[in-house]
Design a protein around this motif. Sequence first.
Motif, PDB file in Angstrom:
ATOM      1  N   ALA A  30       0.924  -1.206  -0.110  1.00  0.00           N
ATOM      2  CA  ALA A  30      -0.042   0.013  -0.129  1.00  0.00           C
ATOM      3  C   ALA A  30       0.600   1.135  -0.132  1.00  0.00           C
ATOM      4  O   ALA A  30       1.993   1.527   0.710  1.00  0.00           O
ATOM      5  CB  ALA A  30      -0.932  -0.044   1.364  1.00  0.00           C
ATOM      6  N   GLY A  31       0.437   2.086  -0.951  1.00  0.00           N
ATOM      7  CA  GLY A  31       1.269   3.443  -0.647  1.00  0.00           C
ATOM      8  C   GLY A  31       2.245   3.468  -1.965  1.00  0.00           C
ATOM      9  O   GLY A  31       3.118   4.439  -1.840  1.00  0.00           O
ATOM     10  N   SER A  32       2.817   2.374  -2.563  1.00  0.00           N
ATOM     11  CA  SER A  32       3.980   2.422  -3.541  1.00  0.00           C
ATOM     12  C   SER A  32       3.355   2.909  -4.712  1.00  0.00           C
ATOM     13  O   SER A  32       4.212   3.243  -5.679  1.00  0.00           O
ATOM     14  CB  SER A  32       4.377   1.052  -3.672  1.00  0.00           C
ATOM     15  OG  SER A  32       2.951   0.173  -4.261  1.00  0.00           O
ATOM     16  N   PHE A  33       2.166   3.185  -5.068  1.00  0.00           N
ATOM     17  CA  PHE A  33       1.462   3.921  -6.255  1.00  0.00           C
ATOM     18  C   PHE A  33       2.171   3.052  -7.521  1.00  0.00           C
ATOM     19  O   PHE A  33       2.515   3.521  -8.565  1.00  0.00           O
ATOM     20  CB  PHE A  33       1.875   5.390  -6.369  1.00  0.00           C
ATOM     21  CG  PHE A  33       1.180   5.988  -5.523  1.00  0.00           C
ATOM     22  CD1 PHE A  33       0.000   6.530  -5.795  1.00  0.00           C
ATOM     23  CD2 PHE A  33       1.770   6.328  -4.259  1.00  0.00           C
ATOM     24  CE1 PHE A  33      -0.821   7.338  -4.715  1.00  0.00           C
ATOM     25  CE2 PHE A  33       0.947   7.177  -3.143  1.00  0.00           C
ATOM     26  CZ  PHE A  33      -0.225   7.434  -3.546  1.00  0.00           C
ATOM     27  N   SER A  34       2.240   1.675  -7.468  1.00  0.00           N
ATOM     28  CA  SER A  34       2.497   0.833  -8.201  1.00  0.00           C
ATOM     29  C   SER A  34       1.890   0.754  -9.684  1.00  0.00           C
ATOM     30  O   SER A  34       2.348   0.361 -10.604  1.00  0.00           O
ATOM     31  CB  SER A  34       2.575  -0.642  -7.524  1.00  0.00           C
ATOM     32  OG  SER A  34       1.357  -0.906  -7.216  1.00  0.00           O
ATOM     33  N   ALA A  35       0.702   1.359  -9.815  1.00  0.00           N
ATOM     34  CA  ALA A  35      -0.048   1.469 -10.797  1.00  0.00           C
ATOM     35  C   ALA A  35      -0.500   2.873 -11.267  1.00  0.00           C
ATOM     36  O   ALA A  35      -1.261   3.178 -12.145  1.00  0.00           O
ATOM     37  CB  ALA A  35      -1.328   0.688 -10.751  1.00  0.00           C
ATOM     38  N   ALA A  36       0.254   3.908 -10.605  1.00  0.00           N
ATOM     39  CA  ALA A  36       0.034   5.041 -10.882  1.00  0.00           C
ATOM     40  C   ALA A  36       0.440   5.539 -12.404  1.00  0.00           C
ATOM     41  O   ALA A  36       1.534   5.391 -12.897  1.00  0.00           O
ATOM     42  CB  ALA A  36       0.640   6.097  -9.979  1.00  0.00           C
ATOM     43  N   HIS A  37      -0.572   6.333 -12.913  1.00  0.00           N
ATOM     44  CA  HIS A  37      -0.275   6.637 -14.550  1.00  0.00           C
ATOM     45  C   HIS A  37      -1.148   7.834 -14.658  1.00  0.00           C
ATOM     46  O   HIS A  37      -2.082   8.455 -14.069  1.00  0.00           O
ATOM     47  CB  HIS A  37      -0.641   5.642 -15.487  1.00  0.00           C
ATOM     48  CG  HIS A  37      -1.783   4.942 -15.318  1.00  0.00           C
ATOM     49  ND1 HIS A  37      -2.419   4.154 -14.395  1.00  0.00           N
ATOM     50  CD2 HIS A  37      -2.888   5.240 -16.034  1.00  0.00           C
ATOM     51  CE1 HIS A  37      -3.653   3.804 -14.629  1.00  0.00           C
ATOM     52  NE2 HIS A  37      -3.918   4.526 -15.445  1.00  0.00           N
ATOM     53  N   HIS A  38      -1.132   8.381 -16.123  1.00  0.00           N
ATOM     54  CA  HIS A  38      -2.221   9.393 -16.377  1.00  0.00           C
ATOM     55  C   HIS A  38      -2.364   9.265 -17.984  1.00  0.00           C
ATOM     56  O   HIS A  38      -1.569   8.381 -18.754  1.00  0.00           O
ATOM     57  CB  HIS A  38      -1.572  10.687 -16.244  1.00  0.00           C
ATOM     58  CG  HIS A  38      -0.342  11.234 -16.717  1.00  0.00           C
ATOM     59  ND1 HIS A  38      -0.369  12.038 -17.902  1.00  0.00           N
ATOM     60  CD2 HIS A  38       0.908  10.829 -16.549  1.00  0.00           C
ATOM     61  CE1 HIS A  38       0.879  12.193 -18.249  1.00  0.00           C
ATOM     62  NE2 HIS A  38       1.911  11.545 -17.687  1.00  0.00           N
TER      63      HIS A  38
ATOM     64  N   PHE B  88      -9.035   9.787  -1.159  1.00  0.00           N
ATOM     65  CA  PHE B  88      -9.437   8.534  -1.739  1.00  0.00           C
ATOM     66  C   PHE B  88      -8.099   7.621  -2.326  1.00  0.00           C
ATOM     67  O   PHE B  88      -8.180   6.868  -2.835  1.00  0.00           O
ATOM     68  CB  PHE B  88     -10.204   8.855  -3.213  1.00  0.00           C
ATOM     69  CG  PHE B  88     -11.438   9.446  -2.873  1.00  0.00           C
ATOM     70  CD1 PHE B  88     -12.622   8.734  -2.145  1.00  0.00           C
ATOM     71  CD2 PHE B  88     -11.991  10.541  -3.498  1.00  0.00           C
ATOM     72  CE1 PHE B  88     -13.739   9.357  -1.737  1.00  0.00           C
ATOM     73  CE2 PHE B  88     -13.048  11.178  -3.127  1.00  0.00           C
ATOM     74  CZ  PHE B  88     -14.181  10.572  -2.583  1.00  0.00           C
ATOM     75  N   GLY B  89      -6.916   7.985  -1.787  1.00  0.00           N
ATOM     76  CA  GLY B  89      -5.870   7.492  -2.303  1.00  0.00           C
ATOM     77  C   GLY B  89      -5.571   6.134  -1.569  1.00  0.00           C
ATOM     78  O   GLY B  89      -6.123   5.546  -0.700  1.00  0.00           O
ATOM     79  N   PRO B  90      -4.482   5.559  -2.282  1.00  0.00           N
ATOM     80  CA  PRO B  90      -4.512   3.884  -1.948  1.00  0.00           C
ATOM     81  C   PRO B  90      -3.477   3.658  -0.737  1.00  0.00           C
ATOM     82  O   PRO B  90      -3.302   2.705  -0.197  1.00  0.00           O
ATOM     83  CB  PRO B  90      -3.774   3.506  -3.078  1.00  0.00           C
ATOM     84  CG  PRO B  90      -2.926   4.691  -3.635  1.00  0.00           C
ATOM     85  CD  PRO B  90      -3.733   6.025  -3.467  1.00  0.00           C
ATOM     86  N   GLU B  91      -2.913   4.770  -0.162  1.00  0.00           N
ATOM     87  CA  GLU B  91      -2.045   4.726   1.006  1.00  0.00           C
ATOM     88  C   GLU B  91      -2.622   4.128   2.166  1.00  0.00           C
ATOM     89  O   GLU B  91      -1.881   3.069   2.820  1.00  0.00           O
ATOM     90  CB  GLU B  91      -1.494   6.047   1.484  1.00  0.00           C
ATOM     91  CG  GLU B  91      -0.622   6.616   0.599  1.00  0.00           C
ATOM     92  CD  GLU B  91      -1.462   7.856  -0.168  1.00  0.00           C
ATOM     93  OE1 GLU B  91      -0.954   8.858  -0.228  1.00  0.00           O
ATOM     94  OE2 GLU B  91      -2.789   7.732  -0.254  1.00  0.00           O
ATOM     95  N   ASP B  92      -3.937   3.975   2.545  1.00  0.00           N
ATOM     96  CA  ASP B  92      -4.656   3.445   3.563  1.00  0.00           C
ATOM     97  C   ASP B  92      -5.677   2.548   2.841  1.00  0.00           C
ATOM     98  O   ASP B  92      -6.763   2.961   2.624  1.00  0.00           O
ATOM     99  CB  ASP B  92      -5.319   4.691   4.725  1.00  0.00           C
ATOM    100  CG  ASP B  92      -4.130   5.293   5.063  1.00  0.00           C
ATOM    101  OD1 ASP B  92      -3.442   4.786   5.820  1.00  0.00           O
ATOM    102  OD2 ASP B  92      -4.519   6.723   5.392  1.00  0.00           O
ATOM    103  N   PRO B  93      -5.241   1.381   2.634  1.00  0.00           N
ATOM    104  CA  PRO B  93      -6.129   0.648   1.741  1.00  0.00           C
ATOM    105  C   PRO B  93      -7.512   0.360   2.345  1.00  0.00           C
ATOM    106  O   PRO B  93      -7.671  -0.105   3.728  1.00  0.00           O
ATOM    107  CB  PRO B  93      -5.343  -0.631   1.509  1.00  0.00           C
ATOM    108  CG  PRO B  93      -4.086  -0.740   2.516  1.00  0.00           C
ATOM    109  CD  PRO B  93      -4.069   0.721   2.999  1.00  0.00           C
TER     110      PRO B  93
END
Length: 194
Positions: free
Chosen positions: A71-79, A147-152
């Motif tokens: 969690a919180g790695s933003f492993s799929a973050a893109h634009h 809404f971020g993924p840091e706290d799943p």
Amino acid sequence: MQIVYSFTRLAVVVRRWFEIGPDATMEHGTRVELRLLEPQEHRGTESAAQRLVVDDAVWRADLFDRLDRPAGSFSAAHHHPTFDGVEPSDRVWSDALTADPWGWLAEQLADVERLLRDGGVDPALAADDADDLREQVPHIVAAARRFGPEDPLTRDGDFRLTRDAAERVRRMLDLIEEPSPDVREHLRPWLEQR
């Protein structure tokens, strides 16, 4: 749940998102879209409620994690820097986005003229909105962080915020040749939502 920051011709839509890829990889986090408001004729009296039509997407940022990664790695973050009609361009990966997703998002939204130009929209269309949007960037980023993924969230927590996307999740599942029982169980709330 969607939060819409509506200006005169521009809108920024912030929401929690959940999706599953053709390889059964599940992703979740924040989706932020720069969109255009479709002008509407005034209806009724001067006090009548007016229609708000948030339509064409110009740009999208998906600040996502994969469920199979920390969690919180933003492993799929893109634009997606452009859209062809309603369809987003291919994913664009960015080290700067992954390293500082919220700072990156603020920088992108602060340069709304570039986002419009890169998206094929004349920045003059939103000349009256640009400064107002920039003024709201801290609030938009704060909403996006909610809404971020840091706290799943649990599966049910994700579903509660994304149940309006159930039809899309079902369409995504149809692209997977043989989804495992674990995948089907995780997707059960979206599959049962009608």
